[in-house]
Design an enzyme around this catalytic site. Structure first.
Site, PDB file in Angstrom:
ATOM      1  N   HIS A  29      12.407  32.989 -63.889  1.00 60.68           N
ATOM      2  CA  HIS A  29      12.450  32.575 -62.449  1.00 60.68           C
ATOM      3  C   HIS A  29      11.119  33.161 -61.769  1.00 60.68           C
ATOM      4  CE1 HIS A  29      16.686  32.217 -63.490  1.00 60.68           C
ATOM      5  NE2 HIS A  29      16.801  31.299 -62.279  1.00 60.68           N
ATOM      6  N   HIS A 260      11.302  27.869 -57.459  1.00 63.57           N
ATOM      7  CA  HIS A 260      12.266  29.039 -57.749  1.00 63.57           C
ATOM      8  C   HIS A 260      12.115  29.342 -59.286  1.00 63.57           C
ATOM      9  CE1 HIS A 260      16.100  31.102 -57.179  1.00 63.57           C
ATOM     10  NE2 HIS A 260      16.459  30.529 -58.405  1.00 63.57           N
ATOM     11  N   GLU A 409      38.547  42.701 -50.174  1.00 62.37           N
ATOM     12  CA  GLU A 409      38.617  43.173 -51.465  1.00 62.37           C
ATOM     13  C   GLU A 409      37.396  42.962 -52.381  1.00 62.37           C
ATOM     14  OE1 GLU A 409      42.776  41.786 -50.130  1.00 62.37           O
ATOM     15  OE2 GLU A 409      40.717  40.686 -49.812  1.00 62.37           O
ATOM     16  N   HIS A 471      52.165  35.549 -53.015  1.00 59.65           N
ATOM     17  CA  HIS A 471      51.880  37.192 -53.276  1.00 59.65           C
ATOM     18  C   HIS A 471      52.498  37.754 -54.536  1.00 59.65           C
ATOM     19  CE1 HIS A 471      50.620  36.774 -49.205  1.00 59.65           C
ATOM     20  NE2 HIS A 471      50.430  38.123 -48.945  1.00 59.65           N
TER      21      HIS A 471
END
Length: 659
Positions: A29, A260, A409, A471
């Site tokens: 890149h 890019h 999280e 859950h």
């Protein structure tokens, strides 16, 4: 007007080493290495505090290339600055097998690379963790010992990934003022211009997080310098929007989406040389430019030497403690604390959930390990990761040892990685096991890097009960056990929980997960044994070697397995029960031990309130699995275990039907 000719020549050295490496590899890149060279040159030659001769100097500034695809920007800089292992041959071997210049930077592989980046957004979230670690250690050891900045270069992709929101919001809330993020604002991504998929006002976004924000021309070295100087004086983290042109100098690609990634090809590469007036052959940097870079690499040598004197001047106990922590050594006090706890458990025989047993272990661990820094994703009341001696780490209390990560999280565990990478602290945190899905990329990177992080993941099965299948993790044990270099512990009772904590704390080569119950469990270890029986991953907990049946179980299912053994014995069937707290540890044991535990019984059975995948290594093709083959349901935990037949009755029925 400032004469920036020297700066331009030094920045061009980055550009053309990067260009030549990508063209030679025919892969890589170039957009950011060409467009961000001015940012890197100013940062590395004027501001970053580091020493190429001592890459792991603890008080160095940390630099994170969050946009890891732009790796040649970093590799070129490291070579020019004089990092000994980053030779010109390594630059020429970019992306080749055996080189230290892989496609994306890898921690532990290349000196000067602070973290493994590539999955976008991870790097900036790691940087947040590094800034937390710096603030915590600065409070503990003072400005003479720990006082540095953390810098990150991010791209548009990093800012689109959701993890950047989690990390940046936390950093703003904690006012991590020694964190400075430079955004390479070039307006393109792989598929097209950023406007194709995003219209976010990033500056307003970071201002809303509570950051100091600045906007500059990312090709103007004076503007870059002024912005970093302002950022260093801020009482907030700073976000610097640096407007750049991706692939600058490329006659047909500059500023366009195709800039890019590379390679650009011979014609375009020559056009870049013509644009910058660079007449030197591939991989050739004039000596005077190399000399200027090498001098920049030596800027902080005296600072580092002075720091070593300050370290030597610390009181002996403080210096010894810091050195121990930096080398990840665990004091002998830990073994005594765990042994004493096990003795107390054997005496009291508490019937508690293993999440509660984990808190009991932490209550004796944290006082003897001042380096632990805990946390939870807004679930401390359930995870029980905060102990009675812990204060919160906040914007106003850097001495706290507990981080309230909020409902984040993914950002939490990426920050945890940054804390571990910084060194000097031993981070652990808490969440629900089912939500390890939200954090899996960060867990994977900790395993890939081989760093010590500990994840307390509670509510480990259908034992969650009434919250229902959303859950209740059923596939998560198998999924995480499939990941290389991670130890997944599922202790059966309070004693095993203490032993698993002891093992996780001492493991320095990778992360550990403690999968813990919500519900109370029976004690299966009722006598004190000094040795850590979990240290071999699996061991016989009941029965003898000549039994007709061997039953392997983990966690809350070990108790029912032992109960089933008694019922089978009453029916004339001899059984042996093996507790398996950690598959990974067991399969690292020698062949003789593994064979002795698995044995040669007529029938092998595995019991776990999860899916079967992975247990085949214990029970073979002809064994029986008692566990889950579907998602769970909403009901009290006991009802669910009975409903799915994961109990002593179910085990006995499975065995007798086969025999």
């Amino acid at each position: 007007m400032t004469d920036n000719s020297k700066h331009t020549a030094m920045a061009n050295a980055i550009r053309f080493l990067s260009l030549d490496a990508v063209e030679k590899a025919k892969s890589g890149h170039l957009g950011l290495p060409l467009g961000g060279a001015d940012l890197a040159t100013v940062l590395f030659t004027k501001f970053l505090k580091f020493d190429p001769k001592a890459p792991d100097w603890p008080n160095r500034d940390r630099f994170v290339l969050s946009a890891g695809h732009a790796s040649m920007l970093l590799y070129s800089s490291l070579h020019l600055l004089g990092y000994e292992d980053m030779t010109l041959d390594q630059i020429k071997n970019f992306r080749q097998l055996g080189s230290i210049t892989p496609g994306h930077p890898e921690y532990g592989h290349t000196a000067g690379v602070e973290t493994t980046t590539g999955p976008l957004g991870q790097g900036v979230a790691n940087a947040v963790g590094m800034a937390i670690a710096e603030a915590r250690l600065n409070d503990e050891f003072g400005d003479d010992i720990i006082d540095h900045f953390t810098y990150a270069i991010v791209g548009d992709g990093c800012l689109m990934e959701g993890i950047s929101h989690e990390a940046a919001a936390l950093a703003g809330h904690l006012k991590l003022n020694k964190l400075i993020v430079l955004w390479d604002d070039n307006g393109i991504t792989i598929d097209g211009y950023v406007s194709l998929a995003d219209s976010t006002d990033q500056v307003a976004r970071f201002k809303a997080y509570g950051w100091n924000t600045l906007e500059i021309d990312g090709h103007d070295p004076d503007a870059i310098s002024d912005a970093i100087e302002k950022a260093q004086k801020s009482d907030k983290p700073t976000f610097i929007a640096c407007k750049t042109t991706a692939g600058i100098g490329a006659p047909n690609l500059a500023g366009k989406p195709k800039a890019h990634g590379g390679p650009y090809g011979t014609e375009e590469a020559q056009g870049i040389r013509d644009h910058f007036g660079w007449e030197h052959p591939a991989f050739e940097i004039p000596n005077e430019i190399v000399d200027d870079w090498r001098l920049a690499g030596l800027r902080s040598t005296k600072v580092r030497v002075d720091w070593e004197s300050k370290l030597a001047a610390l009181p002996d106990d403080q210096a010894t403690d810091l050195k121990r922590r930096l080398s990840q050594q665990i004091p002998a006090d830990l073994d005594k604390a765990i042994s004493d706890l096990k003795a107390q458990i054997a005496k009291d025989k508490p019937k508690v959930a293993t999440r509660k047993a984990s808190n009991m272990a932490l209550e004796v661990i944290n006082p003897v390990l001042p380096e632990t820094i805990g946390g939870s994703a807004d679930l401390n009341g359930s995870n029980l990761t905060k102990t009675s001696d812990m204060e919160d780490f906040t914007a106003d209390n850097r001495g706290g040892r507990f981080v309230n990560y909020g409902v984040r999280e993914h950002g939490m565990i990426a920050a945890l990685n940054g804390i571990a990478l910084h060194g000097g602290l031993l981070p652990y945190t808490g969440g629900f096991f089912v939500f390890s899905d939200y954090a899996r990329p960060s867990i994977r990177l900790s395993a890939l890097m081989g760093i010590r992080t500990i994840h307390v993941m509670t509510h480990d099965s259908i034992g969650v009960g009434e919250d229902g299948p959303t859950h209740q993790p059923v596939e998560h044990l198998a999924s995480l056990r499939a990941m290389p270099n991670i130890d997944v512990y599922r202790p059966a009772d309070a004693t095993e929980t203490a032993e698993c904590w002891q093992l996780a704390l001492k493991r320095t080569e990778g992360p550990s997960i403690l999968a813990l119950t919500r519900q109370g469990v029976d004690n299966v270890r009722n006598e004190f044994v000094a040795d850590n029986l979990c240290a071999k991953g699996a061991y016989t907990i009941a029965g003898d070697d000549n039994a007709d049946v061997v039953i392997f179980a983990s966690g809350s299912e070990v108790g029912p397995a032992v109960a089933a053994q008694g019922e089978l014995a009453a029916n004339g069937v001899s059984a042996r029960v093996v507790s398996v707290p950690c598959h990974e540890v067991f399969f690292r044991q020698d062949e003789a031990y593994r064979k002795s535990v698995i044995g040669k019984a007529k029938l092998r059975v595995a019991v776990e309130a999860g899916v079967e995948l992975g247990w085949e290594r214990f029970i073979g093709e002809d064994g029986i699995f008692v566990g889950m083959s579907s998602f769970g349901a909403s009901a009290p935990a006991g009802t669910l275990f009975d409903h799915f037949g994961i109990n002593a009755k179910g085990i006995v029925e499975a065995v007798t039907s086969r025999l």
